[in-house]
Write a protein that holds these residues in place. Structure first.
Motif, short mmCIF file in Angstrom:
data_model
loop_
_atom_site.label_atom_id
_atom_site.label_comp_id
_atom_site.label_asym_id
_atom_site.label_seq_id
_atom_site.Cartn_x
_atom_site.Cartn_y
_atom_site.Cartn_z
N LEU A 222 0.81 -1.22 0.00
CA LEU A 222 0.00 0.00 0.00
C LEU A 222 0.85 1.27 0.00
N ASP A 223 1.99 1.24 0.70
CA ASP A 223 2.79 2.45 0.82
C ASP A 223 3.56 2.80 -0.45
N VAL A 224 3.61 1.88 -1.41
CA VAL A 224 4.29 2.19 -2.67
C VAL A 224 3.34 2.14 -3.85
N MET A 225 2.05 1.97 -3.57
CA MET A 225 1.07 1.92 -4.66
C MET A 225 0.72 3.33 -5.12
N SER A 226 0.72 3.52 -6.43
CA SER A 226 0.30 4.78 -7.01
C SER A 226 -1.23 4.83 -7.06
N ARG A 227 -1.76 6.01 -7.40
CA ARG A 227 -3.23 6.10 -7.56
C ARG A 227 -3.68 5.25 -8.74
N SER A 228 -2.83 5.09 -9.72
CA SER A 228 -3.16 4.21 -10.84
C SER A 228 -3.27 2.76 -10.38
N ASN A 229 -2.37 2.36 -9.49
CA ASN A 229 -2.44 1.01 -8.91
C ASN A 229 -3.74 0.81 -8.13
N ILE A 230 -4.15 1.84 -7.40
CA ILE A 230 -5.40 1.76 -6.63
C ILE A 230 -6.59 1.59 -7.57
N GLY A 231 -6.58 2.32 -8.68
CA GLY A 231 -7.65 2.16 -9.66
C GLY A 231 -7.68 0.75 -10.23
N ALA A 232 -6.49 0.20 -10.52
CA ALA A 232 -6.41 -1.16 -11.04
C ALA A 232 -6.91 -2.18 -10.02
N LEU A 233 -6.70 -1.89 -8.75
CA LEU A 233 -7.19 -2.77 -7.68
C LEU A 233 -8.70 -2.90 -7.73
N TRP A 234 -9.40 -1.76 -7.81
CA TRP A 234 -10.88 -1.79 -7.82
C TRP A 234 -11.40 -2.41 -9.12
N THR A 235 -10.70 -2.18 -10.21
CA THR A 235 -11.09 -2.80 -11.48
C THR A 235 -10.96 -4.32 -11.39
N ARG A 236 -9.89 -4.80 -10.78
CA ARG A 236 -9.68 -6.25 -10.67
C ARG A 236 -10.68 -6.88 -9.70
N ILE A 237 -11.04 -6.18 -8.64
CA ILE A 237 -12.04 -6.71 -7.72
C ILE A 237 -13.36 -6.93 -8.45
N VAL A 238 -13.73 -5.99 -9.31
CA VAL A 238 -14.96 -6.14 -10.10
C VAL A 238 -14.91 -7.43 -10.92
N GLN A 239 -13.81 -7.63 -11.59
CA GLN A 239 -13.67 -8.81 -12.46
C GLN A 239 -13.77 -10.10 -11.66
N LEU A 240 -13.19 -10.11 -10.47
CA LEU A 240 -13.14 -11.35 -9.69
C LEU A 240 -14.46 -11.64 -8.98
N ILE A 241 -15.16 -10.62 -8.50
CA ILE A 241 -16.43 -10.91 -7.83
C ILE A 241 -17.52 -11.22 -8.85
N SER A 242 -17.23 -10.98 -10.13
CA SER A 242 -18.19 -11.34 -11.17
C SER A 242 -18.18 -12.84 -11.46
#
Length: 390
Positions: free
Chosen positions: A82-102
């Motif tokens: 978390l301490d080295v994640m960029s805001r782009s990484n955070i966006g990718a995190l939420w995008t991937r969660i969508v894909q996986l909970i689908s």
């Protein structure tokens, strides 16, 4: 905090805990976490990249979220980095969660690098990631901001569609607490906060970002209102008309969004329709995009004659409608019937395609098809014999 998210008291103490949740086969060293810690008898596993600064290790690269195979693995990996994640990484995190909970069923534990995680540990990690997401919103550029908003909106929509399931994994339970209220409606405090953040930088939004912003809020059926009496859709409509060129998917998403929340901004629909008509290559539009566009105009009660003519001519002149699925076909003729636009060659073309794929049509597709032909006064023996049992 939003939706009952826990607010953890900060401490300067560096806490050393058990090894990383990632399995022994993972290449990452064990990490420790400090800051935002709630002292209790059984602290969760606290992990962070802070430990690298004093240990001689190079700061790690953030793993690609698309390469992770479960929601749990995404959460653990994000928490560790978390301490080295960029805001782009955070966006990718939420995008991937969508894909996986689908996915209908979570992947088997053996396919992931994550071991058993207690509910308490999962809750702590998700709340920490959630707080980091919201605390860092003002650091986001336009693309990062809309990616996060769209990702969260899609998670909300998917959780609503799935409903509460017996034996549901802890990550889904916690995501519900964060993103939905007790009535299983979207967390409006969170969504209003994100909308306000968007307004601060709206002048920088390009066509894609405006489209995604409107689409995200329409997806969950929420229209944020502001103190001056305006709402998010009013303001986005004004910005969309200021010299911005939208591609086919952006146009589709934009008009679908406004029709879905019953905001028929005439100037916006006129401008979007003009851009479709001006396109020299409608074959660049995916069938779903074309279908959604005419559906949106019909639903909003707006007839753009040149748009309907251009789309109908394109479909009627196509060599094949194999790329159109049954919903695309039925929604298209439904739209033409709703706005009372007659185009015999379009209806003939759809008849043939729908009849050939009658076994793929669900009850709603069939209802829309038959209603459209009946409304337009078209008696098509081939179509009715394909769908009406004798």
């Amino acid at each position: 905090s939003f939706g009952g998210a826990v607010s953890y008291a900060a401490t300067d103490k560096l806490l050393l805990h058990t090894p990383s949740l990632l399995s022994a086969s993972a290449s990452l060293p064990s990490l420790t976490r400090y800051g935002h810690v709630n002292q209790r008898k059984s602290d969760p596993l606290l992990i962070s990249c802070h430990a690298y600064s004093n240990s001689g290790y190079d700061r790690p690269r953030v793993p690609m979220m698309k390469d992770l195979h479960s929601v749990e693995e995404v959460i653990v990996t994000a928490y560790e980095h978390l301490d080295v994640m960029s805001r782009s990484n955070i966006g990718a995190l939420w995008t991937r969660i969508v894909q996986l909970i689908s996915q209908r069923q979570p992947r088997q534990r053996g396919e992931s690098n994550v071991g058993e995680i207690s509910f308490e540990d999962m809750e702590y990690m998700l709340y920490t990631i959630f707080d980091d997401t919201t605390d860092g919103i003002e650091e986001c550029n336009v693309r990062e901001l809309t990616t996060i908003i769209l990702g969260m909106a899609k998670v909300v929509k998917k959780l609503q569609q799935q409903g509460n399931r017996r034996g549901e994994d802890s990550s889904r339970v916690i995501l519900r607490r964060l993103l939905l209220n007790k009535e299983k409606k979207p967390n409006r405090d969170l969504l209003k906060f994100l909308a306000n953040a968007s307004m601060k930088s709206l002048d920088q939004f390009d066509a894609r970002s405006l489209s995604n912003l409107a689409y995200a809020y329409a997806l969950i059926g929420y229209v944020p209102e502001f103190d001056d009496g305006s709402d998010l859709f009013d303001i986005v409509a004004m910005k969309a008309g200021i010299g911005k060129e939208f591609n086919e998917q952006d146009i589709s998403n934009m008009v679908w969004a406004y029709a879905t929340v019953s905001k028929p901004h005439t100037d916006l629909f006129e401008a979007m329709g003009d851009q479709v008509v001006a396109s020299r290559h409608l074959n660049e539009f995916k069938p779903q995009a074309l279908s959604n566009i005419v559906w949106a105009y019909a639903t909003a009660g707006i007839n753009h004659p040149k748009l309907f003519e251009a789309v109908a001519n394109h479909i009627a002149q196509s060599d094949s409608l194999d790329r159109f699925n049954p919903q695309d076909l039925s929604s298209t003729v439904w739209a033409y019937a709703t706005v009372q636009v007659s185009h015999p060659k379009l209806f003939q073309k759809v008849t043939k395609a729908a009849a050939q794929r009658n076994e793929e049509c669900n009850s709603q597709d069939v209802a829309n098809l038959l209603w459209a032909y009946a409304t337009m006064g078209i008696i098509d023996k081939q179509l009715f014999e394909s769908f009406v049992p004798t």
